[in-house]
Design an enzyme around this catalytic site. Sequence first.
Site: not given
Ligand code: ASP
Length: 300
Positions: A170, A198, A201, A221-222, A224
């Site tokens: 992301t 879906r 975040d 990021t991470g 979600g």
């Molecule tokens: N936060 C993003 C999601 O869950 C994915 C990511 O940050 O890699 O959609």
Amino acid sequence: MISPVIVVHGGAWDIPNELVKGHLKGCREAALKGMEILKRGGKALDAVESSVNSMEDNDVFDAGVGSFLNAEGEVEMDAIIMDGGTLEFGAVAAVKNIKNPISLARAVMEKTEHVMLVGEGANKFAVKIGFKTCRTEDLIVRRELERFKEIKKKLKFETREVFTDEHLGTVGAVAMDLNGNLAAGTSTGGVPNKMPGRVGDTAIVGCGAYADNCSGAVSTTGWGESIMKVTLAKTTCMFLEEGFNAQEAAEKAVKHLEKRVGGYGGVIVVDSKGNIGLAYNTPRMAYAYIDGEGKLHLGV
Ligand code: ASP
């Protein structure tokens, strides 16, 4: 005299050694693009959009071209952009056939009386305003097609796993301009094999991004599903409001994510004085920033 600053990230995950170079290059290019605008006296909002566009166009990252495929082999993307001066924001979620979702999010902010459009409605809006659309195939890269096929061979696939041993990317940016205004933006293809519809975040205000000139600008990021539970971006701003500096606020927010909900992720921060912070609890997070002295820093 205020010095402009910009921070970008290219996702928090276990970036394998062979992909590090591409991530650093992409982050560097994105930070330089944004800084070019800031140096000319451009708005933080424009710099953030331009940096994120550059990473959406770079197929190394999970945003725009190169996004993950969902469980049905489609690409559905989420994005948000926020102006710290006015608290105006625009977001799109589960949007298809768009190369630069953050720019569509900005159009939602500037051309509608709403703040968020999703799915078909977001795409209808894009067509109505003559926003450039593309085919799904134009967003899919071989790497993701192969990942899709591999996932489909597995009996069970859990989203949580991807943040510790899979490949994500992301993208996001935060900036302060010459007038001291802040902005934040984030764009993503989400997570692999997600259910159609879906939304993570990224597009949710206070979760994937938040910007307020009174505290700071944050992009996250991470995982979600965990980030939303603790409204990670707004929580980071809350720590800034409590008097923690940018680095402390970033660290405290990620610690809270981990302790409270067992989450994974990372944040980038610029506070209202132009101080920079970043933290993550994944093995790596790709980032680049240009500080108030004009110095470029890169890291994973
Ligand atoms: N936060 C993003 C999601 O869950 C994915 C990511 O940050 O890699 O959609």
